[in-house]
Design a protein around this motif. Structure first.
Motif, mmCIF file in Angstrom:
data_model
loop_
_atom_site.group_PDB
_atom_site.id
_atom_site.type_symbol
_atom_site.label_atom_id
_atom_site.label_comp_id
_atom_site.label_asym_id
_atom_site.label_seq_id
_atom_site.Cartn_x
_atom_site.Cartn_y
_atom_site.Cartn_z
ATOM 1 N N ALA A 39 0.842 -1.200 0.000
ATOM 2 C CA ALA A 39 0.000 0.000 0.000
ATOM 3 C C ALA A 39 0.880 1.254 0.000
ATOM 4 C CB ALA A 39 -0.936 0.002 1.202
ATOM 5 N N ALA A 40 1.969 1.218 0.776
ATOM 6 C CA ALA A 40 2.889 2.355 0.808
ATOM 7 C C ALA A 40 3.568 2.536 -0.554
ATOM 8 C CB ALA A 40 3.932 2.160 1.908
ATOM 9 N N LEU A 41 3.961 1.424 -1.183
ATOM 10 C CA LEU A 41 4.582 1.501 -2.505
ATOM 11 C C LEU A 41 3.599 2.060 -3.531
ATOM 12 C CD1 LEU A 41 6.963 0.959 -4.396
ATOM 13 C CD2 LEU A 41 6.093 -1.384 -4.659
ATOM 14 N N CYS A 68 13.176 9.696 -10.178
ATOM 15 C CA CYS A 68 12.633 10.457 -9.061
ATOM 16 C C CYS A 68 12.250 9.561 -7.882
ATOM 17 C CB CYS A 68 11.442 11.290 -9.515
ATOM 18 S SG CYS A 68 10.076 10.326 -10.155
ATOM 19 N N TYR A 69 12.331 8.230 -8.046
ATOM 20 C CA TYR A 69 12.055 7.324 -6.938
ATOM 21 C C TYR A 69 13.278 7.271 -6.019
ATOM 22 C CZ TYR A 69 7.855 5.013 -8.864
ATOM 23 O OH TYR A 69 6.602 4.724 -9.313
ATOM 24 N N ARG A 74 12.655 2.437 -5.601
ATOM 25 C CA ARG A 74 12.973 2.042 -6.970
ATOM 26 C C ARG A 74 13.249 0.538 -7.019
ATOM 27 N NH1 ARG A 74 16.682 5.996 -9.189
ATOM 28 N NH2 ARG A 74 18.261 5.013 -7.937
ATOM 29 N N GLU A 75 13.952 0.022 -6.030
ATOM 30 C CA GLU A 75 14.234 -1.417 -5.991
ATOM 31 C C GLU A 75 12.948 -2.216 -5.770
ATOM 32 O OE1 GLU A 75 16.180 -4.547 -6.843
ATOM 33 O OE2 GLU A 75 17.137 -2.586 -6.941
ATOM 34 N N LYS A 76 12.067 -1.722 -4.913
ATOM 35 C CA LYS A 76 10.794 -2.409 -4.671
ATOM 36 C C LYS A 76 9.945 -2.444 -5.939
ATOM 37 C CE LYS A 76 10.345 -1.574 0.271
ATOM 38 N NZ LYS A 76 9.524 -0.983 1.339
ATOM 39 N N ILE A 77 9.862 -1.315 -6.644
ATOM 40 C CA ILE A 77 9.032 -1.284 -7.854
ATOM 41 C C ILE A 77 9.651 -2.150 -8.935
ATOM 42 C CG2 ILE A 77 9.897 0.768 -9.071
ATOM 43 C CD1 ILE A 77 6.210 0.050 -8.522
ATOM 44 N N MET A 81 7.715 -5.107 -10.875
ATOM 45 C CA MET A 81 7.646 -5.155 -12.341
ATOM 46 C C MET A 81 8.215 -6.470 -12.875
ATOM 47 S SD MET A 81 6.197 -2.415 -13.222
ATOM 48 C CE MET A 81 5.627 -1.098 -12.191
ATOM 49 N N ARG A 82 9.333 -6.897 -12.305
ATOM 50 C CA ARG A 82 9.955 -8.157 -12.741
ATOM 51 C C ARG A 82 9.020 -9.334 -12.518
ATOM 52 N NH1 ARG A 82 14.541 -7.519 -9.612
ATOM 53 N NH2 ARG A 82 15.352 -5.758 -10.717
#
Length: 114
Positions: A39-41, A68-69, A74-77, A81-82
């Motif tokens: 939820a935070a992401l 801008c992350y 950025r690592e979490k997103i 995505m992966r």
């Protein structure tokens, strides 16, 4: 901001939300809604999209020269995505195919500019 840009922003935000929801269901076992971390992401991704000054000229954040992350987000997103990217073909085939076509088009456009 034109209607097309806003529609694009909304489509991108919806796709990111779907990918985070899929990730959360499969990795964290949530049945409805998102776990607190996801939820935070999702909220962070929405905020970044709302503030993106390059929405007119980019298709995906991964193609943007300005990241801008924050590095941890950025690592979490990237993990989301992966994991979710390939699975979106089964869950949302039309959106996944549109995404693949836009990515290919963007790659060609960037190669022409280089």
């Amino acid at each position: 901001m034109g209607v097309d840009i806003e529609a694009k922003r909304q489509r991108e935000k919806a796709m990111v939300n779907e990918m985070i929801a899929l990730y959360c269901r499969k990795k964290h076992g949530t049945r409805s809604g998102l776990c607190p971390d996801c939820a935070a992401l999702a909220a962070y991704a929405q905020q970044r999209s709302d503030r993106c000054p390059f929405m007119e000229t980019k298709t995906f954040c991964s193609n943007c020269k300005v990241h801008c992350y924050r590095s941890e987000m950025r690592e979490k997103i990237r993990d989301v995505m992966r994991f979710s990217g390939p699975r979106m073909l089964l869950v949302h085939p039309v959106a996944a195919i549109r995404h693949a076509m836009e990515a290919r088009r963007e790659k060609r456009r960037l190669e022409e500019l280089a």
